[in-house]
Design an enzyme around this catalytic site. Sequence first.
Site, PDB file in Angstrom:
ATOM      1  N   VAL A   1      -0.532 -12.830   8.518  1.00 13.74           N
ATOM      2  CA  VAL A   1       0.714 -13.281   8.263  1.00 13.74           C
ATOM      3  C   VAL A   1       1.724 -12.803   9.358  1.00 13.74           C
ATOM      4  O   VAL A   1       2.737 -13.325   9.682  1.00 13.74           O
ATOM      5  CB  VAL A   1       1.301 -12.472   6.830  1.00 13.74           C
ATOM      6  CG1 VAL A   1       2.761 -12.634   6.566  1.00 13.74           C
ATOM      7  CG2 VAL A   1       0.425 -12.801   5.830  1.00 13.74           C
TER       8      VAL A   1
ATOM      9  N   GLU B   1       4.195  -4.407  12.316  1.00  9.97           N
ATOM     10  CA  GLU B   1       3.144  -3.346  12.096  1.00  9.97           C
ATOM     11  C   GLU B   1       2.062  -3.744  11.250  1.00  9.97           C
ATOM     12  O   GLU B   1       2.244  -4.144  10.366  1.00  9.97           O
ATOM     13  CB  GLU B   1       3.858  -2.115  11.487  1.00  9.97           C
ATOM     14  CG  GLU B   1       2.889  -0.676  11.587  1.00  9.97           C
ATOM     15  CD  GLU B   1       1.911  -0.670  10.319  1.00  9.97           C
ATOM     16  OE1 GLU B   1       0.766  -0.966  10.927  1.00  9.97           O
ATOM     17  OE2 GLU B   1       2.342  -0.109   9.247  1.00  9.97           O
TER      18      GLU B   1
ATOM     19  N   ASN C   1       0.706  -1.086   0.050  1.00  8.79           N
ATOM     20  CA  ASN C   1      -0.116   0.076  -0.018  1.00  8.79           C
ATOM     21  C   ASN C   1       0.807   1.281   0.010  1.00  8.79           C
ATOM     22  O   ASN C   1       0.458   2.128  -0.901  1.00  8.79           O
ATOM     23  CB  ASN C   1      -1.045   0.040   1.286  1.00  8.79           C
ATOM     24  CG  ASN C   1      -0.173  -0.079   2.472  1.00  8.79           C
ATOM     25  OD1 ASN C   1       0.717  -0.821   2.392  1.00  8.79           O
ATOM     26  ND2 ASN C   1      -1.215   0.368   3.621  1.00  8.79           N
TER      27      ASN C   1
ATOM     28  N   SER D   1      -0.268  -7.900   6.731  1.00  5.53           N
ATOM     29  CA  SER D   1      -1.659  -8.374   7.582  1.00  5.53           C
ATOM     30  C   SER D   1      -1.199  -8.976   8.818  1.00  5.53           C
ATOM     31  O   SER D   1      -0.451  -9.304   9.134  1.00  5.53           O
ATOM     32  CB  SER D   1      -2.460  -9.366   6.429  1.00  5.53           C
ATOM     33  OG  SER D   1      -1.606 -10.539   6.556  1.00  5.53           O
TER      34      SER D   1
ATOM     35  N   CYS E   1      -3.474   1.067   6.798  1.00  2.00           N
ATOM     36  CA  CYS E   1      -3.744   0.423   7.774  1.00  2.00           C
ATOM     37  C   CYS E   1      -4.323   1.350   9.070  1.00  2.00           C
ATOM     38  O   CYS E   1      -5.081   0.977   9.709  1.00  2.00           O
ATOM     39  CB  CYS E   1      -2.524  -0.168   8.471  1.00  2.00           C
ATOM     40  SG  CYS E   1      -1.255   0.683   8.753  1.00  2.00           S
TER      41      CYS E   1
END
Length: 486
Positions: free
Chosen positions: A235, A253, A154, A232, A287
């Site tokens: 993961v 993070e 992202n 994510s 996020c």
Amino acid sequence: MDNFKHLNSQYINGEWREGQSSVKMENRNPYNGDIIAAYQAASLDDLNEAYEASARVQKEWAKTNPVAQRAVFEKAVAYIEANHEAFVATIIEEIGGTRLKAEFEIGLVTNIIKEASTFPFRMNGQILPSPIDGKENRVYRVPVGVVGVISPFNFPFFLSMKSVATALASGNGVVLKPHEHTAITGGTMIAKLFEEAGLPKGLLNVIVTEISEIGDNFVEHKIPRAVSFTGSTKVGKHIGMVAGKNLKEAHLELGGNSALVVLEDADMELAVSAAVFSRFTHQGQICMSANRLLVHEDVYDEFVEKYIAKVSTLTCGDPKDPSTIIGPLINEQQVKTTVALIEKGIEEGATPLIKGKVEGNIVEPVVFGDVTPDMTLANEELFAPVVSIMKVTSDEEVLAYANNSDYGLSGAIHTRDVERGAELAKQMDTGMIHINDGTINDEPTVAFGGVKNSGLGRLNGEWSLDAFTTTKWISIQHDRRQYPYS
């Protein structure tokens, strides 16, 4: 140079070369589907060579004069400034980011490199007293050695650089694995940047590959002592487990489900603007994005009316068009996931106040009202331009709704009574929260990170310095010590 799409190679031991895997990878423009670049994926042998090269060079780099180290980061900033349009073009083409997003991301990158440039002069030690006569205790700050960095799709340029620049500036070597869909922006573009800045060859390595090719070896490998992952929660949990099993530090993070609160005394125009920015910047693929808008019942109708009016003005389409605010999601799978969540929300009784079209990877804004805390929309991370508005009646209900989440990354509270906002903020289970601002904030000198399923650890400023260094105790016995026997 128009952009960096020619950087479709591995960068290992200071050389640009093809990966040794038989797997061929393609990188596609998320807006029109055009192939940007094709890669031969890295193999386990490539990964091993990358780690070994980084470890080999790191010892000398750690001993390099801090003035010379700082000069590398100053040259990196100068290179970005000199090639600004090339960086913008690559972010637009590979990520589907708008020009506004590209400028925003480049600004973040420049600031974190400038902060990292101070690190070589902040490797401070201490001399501590001892209960033993004639003993001097020296405590040194030293690099951990080699850091493995895994970055997402992202904000790949920034979220790679946040760990890469600070780890390098702390005296470490780095092996970077960017997301396969943003291999250039999150990986090889950074290698080129530091190559041009004069970083010693082999210190930074970038491997582009599929997890199916390397499995858990990126984390399990014996050389890296710390791993920094952004991505994510699913993961991240796995990486944390693998790192813990191998006694490596993991800085994670992860996802978010941030709440933006609008109290009855809020500056309504500011709250609406902040809420729109916090949800629709980069198509909601952040996020920290505000998934949930918690609005006091006294101003609910006014807020919704003004919010819908502003959202209705947002332009969607080609990210190359400077007027575009909402571009494409990163790939078709993200679109399918988003559509399923929208349909689920309608099935569970949420009311779509705006329901835009889905064309290709473009998802136009979707705004839901009548959302309750038990609905899927209120509990899942929405990595798309989809938002839920929830009505609250009291400060107690604000806290109950806001904390009803497995995530805890960011948040915001809008009120003219800033101390009331601060007291609420203290009781919200989140790593970061902002009064009379949006949920999307990241500053180079302030601790960044979440709680619960949003991650472990903090980065930026002194927290990054702590993350990528360790302390070593060296004692000196100046006076002859008497032992109880011998």
